[in-house]
Enzyme design. Structure first.
Site, mmCIF file in Angstrom:
data_model
loop_
_atom_site.group_PDB
_atom_site.id
_atom_site.type_symbol
_atom_site.label_atom_id
_atom_site.label_comp_id
_atom_site.label_asym_id
_atom_site.label_seq_id
_atom_site.Cartn_x
_atom_site.Cartn_y
_atom_site.Cartn_z
ATOM 1 N N GLU A 58 -98.503 -0.138 50.163
ATOM 2 C CA GLU A 58 -98.327 1.046 49.379
ATOM 3 C C GLU A 58 -98.883 1.045 47.975
ATOM 4 O O GLU A 58 -99.415 2.079 47.392
ATOM 5 C CB GLU A 58 -96.784 1.285 49.281
ATOM 6 C CG GLU A 58 -96.011 1.921 50.732
ATOM 7 C CD GLU A 58 -95.946 0.549 51.342
ATOM 8 O OE1 GLU A 58 -95.748 -0.612 50.997
ATOM 9 O OE2 GLU A 58 -95.447 0.994 52.689
ATOM 10 N N GLN A 80 -95.465 6.306 54.796
ATOM 11 C CA GLN A 80 -94.826 6.331 56.076
ATOM 12 C C GLN A 80 -93.500 7.192 56.018
ATOM 13 O O GLN A 80 -93.025 7.866 56.765
ATOM 14 C CB GLN A 80 -95.000 4.995 56.877
ATOM 15 C CG GLN A 80 -94.595 5.422 58.244
ATOM 16 C CD GLN A 80 -95.331 4.430 59.057
ATOM 17 O OE1 GLN A 80 -94.741 3.000 59.084
ATOM 18 N NE2 GLN A 80 -96.407 4.463 60.005
ATOM 19 N N PHE A 81 -92.813 6.659 54.877
ATOM 20 C CA PHE A 81 -91.469 7.229 54.781
ATOM 21 C C PHE A 81 -91.467 7.274 53.293
ATOM 22 O O PHE A 81 -91.884 6.350 52.465
ATOM 23 C CB PHE A 81 -90.176 6.272 55.187
ATOM 24 C CG PHE A 81 -90.085 6.532 56.733
ATOM 25 C CD1 PHE A 81 -88.915 7.373 57.262
ATOM 26 C CD2 PHE A 81 -90.816 5.767 57.519
ATOM 27 C CE1 PHE A 81 -88.907 7.485 58.515
ATOM 28 C CE2 PHE A 81 -90.589 5.749 58.865
ATOM 29 C CZ PHE A 81 -89.572 6.568 59.231
ATOM 30 N N ALA A 82 -90.807 8.502 52.484
ATOM 31 C CA ALA A 82 -90.689 8.553 51.213
ATOM 32 C C ALA A 82 -89.999 7.196 50.655
ATOM 33 O O ALA A 82 -90.455 6.889 49.426
ATOM 34 C CB ALA A 82 -89.782 9.703 50.773
ATOM 35 N N ASP A 83 -89.146 6.647 51.309
ATOM 36 C CA ASP A 83 -88.321 5.613 50.794
ATOM 37 C C ASP A 83 -89.452 4.403 50.316
ATOM 38 O O ASP A 83 -89.180 3.702 49.415
ATOM 39 C CB ASP A 83 -87.487 4.944 51.894
ATOM 40 C CG ASP A 83 -86.665 6.037 52.721
ATOM 41 O OD1 ASP A 83 -87.112 6.843 53.059
ATOM 42 O OD2 ASP A 83 -85.355 5.839 52.723
ATOM 43 N N PHE A 84 -90.413 4.129 51.112
ATOM 44 C CA PHE A 84 -91.478 3.158 50.687
ATOM 45 C C PHE A 84 -92.260 3.494 49.759
ATOM 46 O O PHE A 84 -93.214 2.494 49.280
ATOM 47 C CB PHE A 84 -92.287 2.792 52.072
ATOM 48 C CG PHE A 84 -91.435 2.433 53.146
ATOM 49 C CD1 PHE A 84 -90.501 1.546 53.031
ATOM 50 C CD2 PHE A 84 -91.630 2.983 54.371
ATOM 51 C CE1 PHE A 84 -89.646 1.195 54.122
ATOM 52 C CE2 PHE A 84 -90.873 2.733 55.470
ATOM 53 C CZ PHE A 84 -89.880 1.639 55.550
ATOM 54 N N HIS A 125 -84.614 4.945 55.394
ATOM 55 C CA HIS A 125 -85.641 5.846 56.283
ATOM 56 C C HIS A 125 -85.240 7.351 55.730
ATOM 57 O O HIS A 125 -85.159 8.118 56.724
ATOM 58 C CB HIS A 125 -85.721 5.508 57.610
ATOM 59 C CG HIS A 125 -86.485 4.478 57.872
ATOM 60 N ND1 HIS A 125 -85.803 3.077 57.676
ATOM 61 C CD2 HIS A 125 -87.640 4.025 58.153
ATOM 62 C CE1 HIS A 125 -86.391 2.015 57.896
ATOM 63 N NE2 HIS A 125 -87.799 2.638 58.381
#
Lengths: 321, 348
Positions: A58, A80-84, A125
């Site tokens: 990222e 891929q997910f906001a979290d990452f 996620h």
């Protein structure tokens, strides 16, 4: 003929790729596979040289987008997910957000964050990161709640000469539908009155708009009419529209899916109190997720975040003041 | 795009690997050293706002890379690359302006000391987070390739031993390797990351071993030896230009000053200071010039005098220029002015 929130996001990217040769998409699994949520399905086929799979990096993905922006491109990054995006945090807040101010070189990148909770997604996620990014100068943070906004705001984001954090809500991806894509829409930075009312104002954004609208239906049966303001953009915040609504209703509840400490709802309350104290008939209230990591089990998750029921309770309390 | 920064004139002979490239590099080394000595004096006199980070002992390695880049190439320097910056084409005056916070400089007082650049001219402005510029330079190269403008340009990014421990360095270099970009990564292994010795930084025998892990070509070089550094970088740059993917050059040397001028580097053992590694690359290069008969003492003194004159001239100009006016400053972090938030909490 109907189109989903996710399809609107895909359509906006397809249009941007078709119309502007400086647009490209970079992210994990977004090429031939079409993305974890299929937000880039078939885009690779049409533009194989501008829809590029990235390694699980990222930091490097966003750093590369900044480099490409320096060279005059308009990259769209899919996390891929906001979290990452936490792994790319440094490049977002220190590289992208400071570039224009430090060097006078604009940084037109759009970072798509599949955000928010869905049942069973768990702590890593499900996150809502908008407040984190809104905190930093140099970023625009968008939180579309409708299919129309998902489409038009993404196109606006790509056209903007500043870094945009585009928080698209995963809970809305497949189920939220519209008849057609809009030709024109409200500009970025303008909030929308999603429902008019006179007894209290509920200011919210993203998936919580729909919870607030459900709450409004229920409250109407008790002869309580709430006005729902959909912020659309959390940076900048359309303070004028918020204060205008509070001027009509005299009461304010701010609702957000993010964690409770600080954040967008706190900012709304702060502004309403500092600039519209005289408009308030009672203490403004806020409603957020609980102050724990986001739970996995759907029964826990359902009461971790605000929902129509908890909004109804909060409004009942608000109008008793 | 504005014009490329790499404007320093060079003739064909300078690229041939002969004495001209050596002499040219030596001139930049001297200019960098004289500039940094002046900055250090100004710092001690309280004339510099903020920190001062010097590259004493690293001039040969820094210049060997930057002086061999061409117009249209990208160069992303770090804090010990002042001589490299000058060799790439940044002016002495603008370097001085950034240290003094002049509004005429590229950063206009918004950032200072070594945090400056001209992104549109191929020299991105570093951020302090180490490793972070590797993906940025990679993205610049990717963009040029996507839009068909890459040609045979290369991107160079510099690093120290400490920076190789960051996630950003790993992510960026791995990505560049996957994309097979014409990237040259220079790693100045100066034995200390601030106070931390290499024994607490990495466990491989030589940092160049990492190149193999990334699937890229890597070279070790004695960074005190300007001739060797020039040859190694020339080869690496040529390999990157001709499609052989990222190149890593690790130079071994010793930082001859503290991390910054606030740091006396008491943690560097005397044994190391007095070892071969503690020699000054500038003195070694001068000795080589004279021994080879390429320059005599008089000519070397002329180079010194020229550097002193240039630095003094830049200082006298920059010192007379305005520093930023907080009341006239445009406090807007966005290019899109109508999206700038009003001042909700700050005093007007």
């Amino acid at each position: 003929m109907s189109i989903t929130y996710l399809e609107a996001i895909r359509a906006a990217q397809a249009k941007a790729l078709d119309e502007d040769p400086t647009v490209f998409i970079y992210g994990q699994d977004i090429g031939p596979f079409g993305g974890a949520f299929k937000a880039t399905k078939n885009l690779y086929t049409a533009h194989p040289d501008r829809v590029l799979d990235a390694p699980i990096s990222e930091d490097a993905i966003i750093g590369a987008a900044v480099g490409a922006a320096i060279e005059g491109m308009r990259p769209i990054v899919e996390m891929q997910f906001a979290d990452f995006s936490s792994i790319g945090f440094n490049q977002i807040v220190n590289q992208a957000a400071t570039l224009f101010w430090r060097t006078n070189v604009p940084c037109p990148i759009t970072i798509r964050l599949p955000s928010g909770g869905t049942p069973g997604s768990g702590p890593f996620h499900s996150q809502s990161m908008e407040a984190i990014y809104a905190h930093y100068p140099g970023l625009v943070v968008l939180t579309p709640a409708t299919v129309e906004d998902a489409y038009s705001m993404l196109l606006d984001a790509i056209a903007l000469d500043d870094p945009v954090i585009f928080c698209e809500h995963k809970f809305l991806y497949y189920h939220l539908k519209a008849e057609a894509l809009p030709d024109k829409n409200l500009p970025i930075g303008k909030a929308r009155i999603a429902r008019s009312g006179k007894h209290a104002t509920v200011v919210t954004y993203s998936a919580m708009v729909h919870e607030a609208l459900r709450a409004a239906d229920e409250l109407q049966r008790e002869n309580v009419d709430i006005e729902v303001v959909d912020l659309r953009s959390v940076k900048p915040i359309d303070t004028d529209t918020v204060l205008g609504s509070v001027a009509r209703t005299g009461r304010l509840l701010a609702v957000g899916e993010a964690f409770p400490w600080g954040g967008v709802t706190a900012e709304i309350i702060s502004r309403a109190t500092c600039e519209g104290f005289h408009l308030l008939d009672g203490p403004p209230q806020r409603l957020n997720a609980r102050d724990t990591p986001i739970p996995y089990h759907p029964d826990l998750w359902a009461v971790h975040r605000p929902n129509a029921q908890s909004i109804v309770h909060a409004v009942r309390r608000l109008i008793r003041f | 795009m504005t014009e490329a920064l790499r404007l320093n004139a060079r003739d064909a002979k300078a690229k041939s690997g002969g004495q001209d490239s050596f002499i040219e590099a030596y001139r930049w080394m001297v200019l960098g050293r004289v500039f940094e000595d002046k900055i250090a004096s100004l710092y001690r006199a309280g004339k510099i706002v903020g920190g001062v980070y010097l590259g004493r002992g690293q001039e040969a390695f820094s210049t060997a890379l930057a002086s061999q880049l061409r117009e249209g190439d990208i160069y992303s320097p770090l804090i010990r690359d002042l001589s490299g910056r000058l060799a790439f084409g940044e002016s002495v005056l603008d370097s001085m302006r950034t240290y003094l916070g002049s509004v005429e400089g590229p950063m206009r007082g918004r950032d200072g000391n070594i945090h400056y650049g001209r992104p549109l001219a191929g020299m991105p402005a570093m951020i302090s987070h180490l490793g972070a510029m590797v993906p940025v330079v990679s993205g610049m190269l990717m963009a040029r390739r996507i839009t068909g403008r890459l040609g045979d340009a290369v991107g160079a990014v510099t690093m120290g031993d400490g920076g190789t421990s960051t996630g950003a360095f790993h992510e960026g270099l791995n990505m560049a390797a996957v994309e097979r970009l014409p990237l040259v990564v220079s790693v100045a292994n100066n034995q200390f990351a601030y106070s931390t010795p290499t024994s607490r930084q990495y466990a491989c025998a030589d940092l160049v071993d990492r190149a193999r892990g990334y699937g890229i070509e890597g070279y070790s070089v004695d960074a005190l030896n300007l001739r060797e550094a020039l040859d190694t970088f020339r080869n690496a740059i040529d390999r990157a230009r001709s499609g052989h993917g990222p190149q890593m050059v690790v130079g071994t040397l010793l930082r001859l000053n503290g991390h910054g001028e606030h740091d006396d580097a008491a943690y560097v053992p005397d044994e190391l200071r007095n070892s071969r590694l503690g020699q000054d690359c500038l003195i070694l290069a001068r000795k080589q010039l004279i021994e080879n008969g390429w320059l005599d003492e008089t000519k070397c003194e002329t180079i010194d005098a020229e550097a002193i004159r240039k630095v003094a001239e830049a200082l006298s100009i920059a010192q007379r220029e305005h520093t930023p006016d907080p009341y006239a400053e445009n406090w807007e972090a966005l290019h899109t002015r109508h999206l700038v938030e009003g001042s909700h909490t700050t005093t007007p």
